[in-house]
Scaffold this motif. Structure first.
Motif, mmCIF file in Angstrom:
data_model
loop_
_atom_site.group_PDB
_atom_site.id
_atom_site.type_symbol
_atom_site.label_atom_id
_atom_site.label_comp_id
_atom_site.label_asym_id
_atom_site.label_seq_id
_atom_site.Cartn_x
_atom_site.Cartn_y
_atom_site.Cartn_z
ATOM 1 N N ILE A 85 -10.715 4.872 8.319
ATOM 2 C CA ILE A 85 -9.705 5.283 9.429
ATOM 3 C C ILE A 85 -8.719 4.391 9.822
ATOM 4 N N PHE A 86 -8.743 3.040 9.776
ATOM 5 C CA PHE A 86 -7.903 2.026 10.061
ATOM 6 C C PHE A 86 -6.706 2.088 9.010
ATOM 7 N N PHE A 87 -7.089 2.337 7.648
ATOM 8 C CA PHE A 87 -6.249 2.557 6.478
ATOM 9 C C PHE A 87 -5.431 4.029 6.498
ATOM 10 N N LYS A 88 -5.995 4.791 6.907
ATOM 11 C CA LYS A 88 -5.176 6.213 6.969
ATOM 12 C C LYS A 88 -4.374 6.118 8.235
ATOM 13 N N ASP A 89 -4.710 5.690 9.025
ATOM 14 C CA ASP A 89 -3.868 5.452 10.373
ATOM 15 C C ASP A 89 -2.358 4.567 9.986
ATOM 16 N N ALA A 90 -2.874 3.346 9.442
ATOM 17 C CA ALA A 90 -1.883 2.717 9.237
ATOM 18 C C ALA A 90 -0.550 3.428 7.836
ATOM 19 N N ILE A 91 -1.254 4.088 6.904
ATOM 20 C CA ILE A 91 -0.494 4.676 5.752
ATOM 21 C C ILE A 91 0.152 5.619 6.716
ATOM 22 N N GLY A 92 -0.289 6.311 7.508
ATOM 23 C CA GLY A 92 0.342 7.462 8.390
ATOM 24 C C GLY A 92 1.335 7.289 8.885
ATOM 25 N N GLU A 93 1.581 5.729 9.467
ATOM 26 C CA GLU A 93 2.635 5.306 9.973
ATOM 27 C C GLU A 93 3.941 4.809 9.167
ATOM 28 N N ILE A 134 -6.168 -7.768 -2.509
ATOM 29 C CA ILE A 134 -5.521 -7.780 -1.367
ATOM 30 C C ILE A 134 -6.787 -8.199 -0.321
ATOM 31 N N ARG A 135 -6.761 -9.093 0.439
ATOM 32 C CA ARG A 135 -7.582 -9.489 1.311
ATOM 33 C C ARG A 135 -7.365 -8.590 2.468
ATOM 34 N N PHE A 155 -4.143 -4.368 12.768
ATOM 35 C CA PHE A 155 -3.306 -3.080 12.349
ATOM 36 C C PHE A 155 -2.147 -3.238 12.061
ATOM 37 N N ALA A 156 -1.017 -4.167 12.593
ATOM 38 C CA ALA A 156 0.253 -4.420 12.107
ATOM 39 C C ALA A 156 0.405 -5.089 10.861
ATOM 40 N N GLU A 157 -0.503 -5.956 10.631
ATOM 41 C CA GLU A 157 -0.442 -6.728 9.276
ATOM 42 C C GLU A 157 -0.936 -5.678 8.252
ATOM 43 N N LEU A 158 -1.851 -4.782 8.453
ATOM 44 C CA LEU A 158 -2.223 -3.851 7.427
ATOM 45 C C LEU A 158 -1.147 -2.854 7.152
ATOM 46 N N ARG A 159 -0.455 -2.411 8.155
ATOM 47 C CA ARG A 159 0.819 -1.514 7.854
ATOM 48 C C ARG A 159 1.656 -2.140 7.134
ATOM 49 N N ARG A 160 2.013 -3.591 7.251
ATOM 50 C CA ARG A 160 2.950 -4.465 6.427
ATOM 51 C C ARG A 160 2.681 -4.409 4.959
#
Length: 149
Positions: free
Chosen positions: A19-27, A111-112, A117-122
């Motif tokens: 969910i975290f991954f999909k939300d970050a990709i969505g942004e 990738i570790r 969330f901000a770091e994942l998005r970056r």
């Protein structure tokens, strides 16, 4: 210009991480289609089916039930039709052994998983924008591990 979305696969047994991954990709300001799998066996069934589309990028967790990420990676690299697919190992593990095994087995990047969330998005923005054709041709261990600091 091609309006086809960037096709991304994620295999990860942790529902919150998916969910975290999909939300970050969505942004991100990138047109994507994300398909997720709960474990490696489900991923490989998809990749071995007649309906699959080779993704632009596969994010692969190492620690999954039924078939772990390393087993999937080895199977992917052994298949003629999948061997050139870009594979990003996406794991909580920082083990040198895991990193070395992923590198030797043919992953394109390690990738570790970040803790916020901000770091994942970056990180996702950076990884998605890599020109994989050129990144893969000059592989060395220095450009294999994505530093998240």
């Amino acid at each position: 210009m091609n309006n086809e979305p960037l096709h991304i696969l994620l295999a990860d047994d942790d529902e919150d991480d998916r969910i975290f991954f999909k939300d970050a990709i969505g942004e991100l300001k990138i047109h994507t289609q994300v398909t997720t799998f709960e474990h490696g066996k489900e991923l490989m069934q998809y990749l071995n089916s007649k309906e699959y589309r080779i993704p632009h990028l596969l994010f692969l967790d190492l620690n999954m039930p039924y078939k772990n990420g390393m087993e999937c990676l080895i199977e992917i690299r052994a298949k003629q039709n999948l061997k050139d697919m870009a594979v990003a190992i996406y794991s909580t593990s920082a083990s040198e052994l895991d990193i070395e095994e992923a590198f030797v087995s043919g992953a394109n990047i390690y990738i570790r998983k970040p803790n916020n969330f901000a770091e994942l998005r970056r990180i996702l923005s950076e990884v998605i924008s890599i020109n994989w054709q050129y990144h893969s041709s000059g592989m060395n261990k220095d450009n294999f591990i994505l530093n998240i600091y």
